[in-house]
Design an enzyme around this catalytic site. Structure first.
Site, PDB file in Angstrom:
ATOM      1  N   ASP A 182       0.363  -2.154 -14.418  1.00  0.00           N
ATOM      2  CA  ASP A 182      -0.872  -2.403 -14.342  1.00  0.00           C
ATOM      3  C   ASP A 182      -1.236  -1.028 -13.895  1.00  0.00           C
ATOM      4  OD1 ASP A 182      -0.473  -1.274 -11.635  1.00  0.00           O
ATOM      5  OD2 ASP A 182      -0.502  -3.065 -10.323  1.00  0.00           O
ATOM      6  N   ASP A 236      -4.532   2.012 -11.735  1.00  0.00           N
ATOM      7  CA  ASP A 236      -5.137   1.788 -10.732  1.00  0.00           C
ATOM      8  C   ASP A 236      -5.859   3.692 -11.302  1.00  0.00           C
ATOM      9  OD1 ASP A 236      -4.282   0.148  -8.653  1.00  0.00           O
ATOM     10  OD2 ASP A 236      -2.545   1.215  -9.867  1.00  0.00           O
ATOM     11  N   ASP A 256       1.887   7.198  -1.225  1.00  0.00           N
ATOM     12  CA  ASP A 256       3.758   6.890  -0.668  1.00  0.00           C
ATOM     13  C   ASP A 256       4.760   8.136  -1.444  1.00  0.00           C
ATOM     14  OD1 ASP A 256       3.239   5.542  -2.861  1.00  0.00           O
ATOM     15  OD2 ASP A 256       4.354   3.518  -1.949  1.00  0.00           O
TER      16      ASP A 256
END
Ligand code: ATP
Ligand code: MG
Length: 412
Positions: free
Chosen positions: A29, A31, A108
């Site tokens: 996907d 972002d 992260d």
């Protein structure tokens, strides 16, 4: 991104999309990070919805896909355990916007904090992500202990990305992971359910499972299964789970459907099977012992990972069917065949047969029965009656008096 740019904003592709493109993989996907507020994004895109109570995001629907558009995030609002604070019944949003650099360091892993800049086609890298990407290293940004404490799900993400990308964990990222594993017990069960699906239904279930066991995450999240695996009998339990994971990966590679119910039925099968055998030894009927064992194992598991009810219903059916598939006489075989959970139950039986848990003939019989015409089916059933093998299901069952007369392949 171009629409945002034309409206005077900055917009970058970020996260897995950039990482996977740089690795030559197909992104799952996309972002986008921008300095436009969610409200401004909504004004710019008709096909847009704002989601998230705690931290607002814009979902833009584009060519059948959802693009997640997030405003640069600042240092506040860390924690990310998916819970939102309420005051006077109102959700208090901790939307604290920040700069691009702040947005990068709250992510992260360094390889997840790369930004693709459409203004000049460059990659913006504040954390050394490009070098790590080049070296195949997964490194948590900042102090690993602190970052895992902020959000323990990052420990699962570490394992998931390591398995998916074939990367190794940087030394400190790995050491802290081993140290702080128990923090996973504090993650809300609903969030763990979502994460588990990403881990096991992402096409790399085998590698993920092995890494999870290596880092003892599996034992923390599936304590009953871990315990059942320790009671290894002739290598069976672990073989079954590995076959189930291989089967899942293969189905995903072939773009066949995989259901959470089947996956969880497999993940919890060993403890269910072992407990059912104990209950049976205490005198419970076989079908009832499977049902009671299933209920007990599910109840304990759901304290850690909340499995939605629609899935647990199917899991119970798959488990109970393992006994029913051995009872084929009379109209029973037809009844099972028309059951909505037949296909999953039959696939499950084949996995068990593949792992040596049941006689391969039982699975083969059902394969033939499905493909047979009416007359062939009648013949198959008549034959069964003749050989009185209708209950030749389990290989590891203690022999019963009733069956003592016929030769049993596993009892000498
Ligand atoms: P994929 O979509 O392939 O699973 P991804 O890296 O895109 O991988 P997402 O869950 O889609 O992962 O998240 C998008 C990005 O958001 C990540 O790349 C990361 O930068 C950031 N992110 C997601 N979850 C966290 C988290 N728990 N802590 C910090 N940053 C996160
Ligand atoms: Mg993503």
């Amino acid at each position: 991104m171009y629409r945002l740019k034309d409206a005077g904003y900055e917009a970058y592709l970020v996260g897995g999309g950039v990482r996977d493109l740089l690795l030559g993989r197909e992104p799952k996907d996309f972002d986008v990070a921008t300095n436009a507020t969610p409200e401004r994004v909504r004004e710019l895109f008709r096909n847009c919805r704002l989601i998230g109570r705690r931290f607002r995001l814009a979902h833009v629907y584009f060519r059948g896909e959802i693009i997640e558009v997030a405003t640069f995030r600042g240092h506040h609002g860390e924690g990310g355990n998916g819970e939102s604070e309420t005051r006077n019944g109102m959700v208090v949003r901790d939307n604290v916007y920040g700069t691009l650099e702040e947005d990068a360091v709250r992510r992260d892993f360094t390889v997840n904090a790369l930004y693709y800049n459409i203004q000049d086609y460059s990659i913006v890298d504040y954390t050394g992500g490009l070098e790590d990407l080049h070296n195949g290293v997964l490194r948590l940004i900042g102090d690993p202990r602190q970052r895992y404490r902020e959000d323990p799900v990052r420990m699962l993400r570490a394992v998931r990305f390591a398995a998916k990308l074939g990367f190794r964990l940087e030394k400190e990222t790995e050491a802290a992971l081993i140290e702080l594993g128990e923090l996973l017990t504090g993650v809300p069960p609903a969030r763990l359910f979502d994460e588990m699906l990403k881990m096991f239904l992402g096409g790399q279930a085998v590698a993920t499972f092995e890494l999870m066991r290596h880092y003892n995450q599996f034992g923390i999240l599936f304590p009953q299964t871990e315990k059942a695996l320790e009671r290894e009998e002739q290598g069976f339990p672990i073989t079954f789970l590995l076959h189930a994971m291989e089967n899942t990966d293969r189905r995903i590679a072939e773009q066949k459907p995989v259901t959470p119910a089947f996956l969880y039925a497999a993940l919890l099968w060993e403890p269910v099977r072992q407990l059912a055998r104990e209950l049976e030894a205490e005198g419970m009927s076989r079908i009832q012992s499977l049902q009671v064992a299933g209920d007990r194992v599910l109840e304990r598991q759901r304290r850690i990972i909340s499995i939605p009810r629609r899935f647990t219903l199917q899991m119970r059916e798959i488990w109970a069917a393992q006994e029913r598939l051995t009872q084929r006489t009379g109209k029973r075989a037809y009844r099972i065949l028309s059951h909505p959970r037949f296909r999953a139950s039959y696939d499950f039986l084949l996995l068990r047969a593949q792992s040596g848990e049941v006689e391969p003939e039982l699975g083969e019989w059902w394969t033939r029965f499905q493909g047979a015409d009416e007359q062939q089916r009648q013949e198959m059933l008549a034959k069964l009656k003749g050989s009185r093998q209708q209950r030749s299901g389990s290989r590891r069952r203690r022999p019963r008096k009733r069956q003592a007369a016929r030769p049993n392949p596993t009892t000498p």
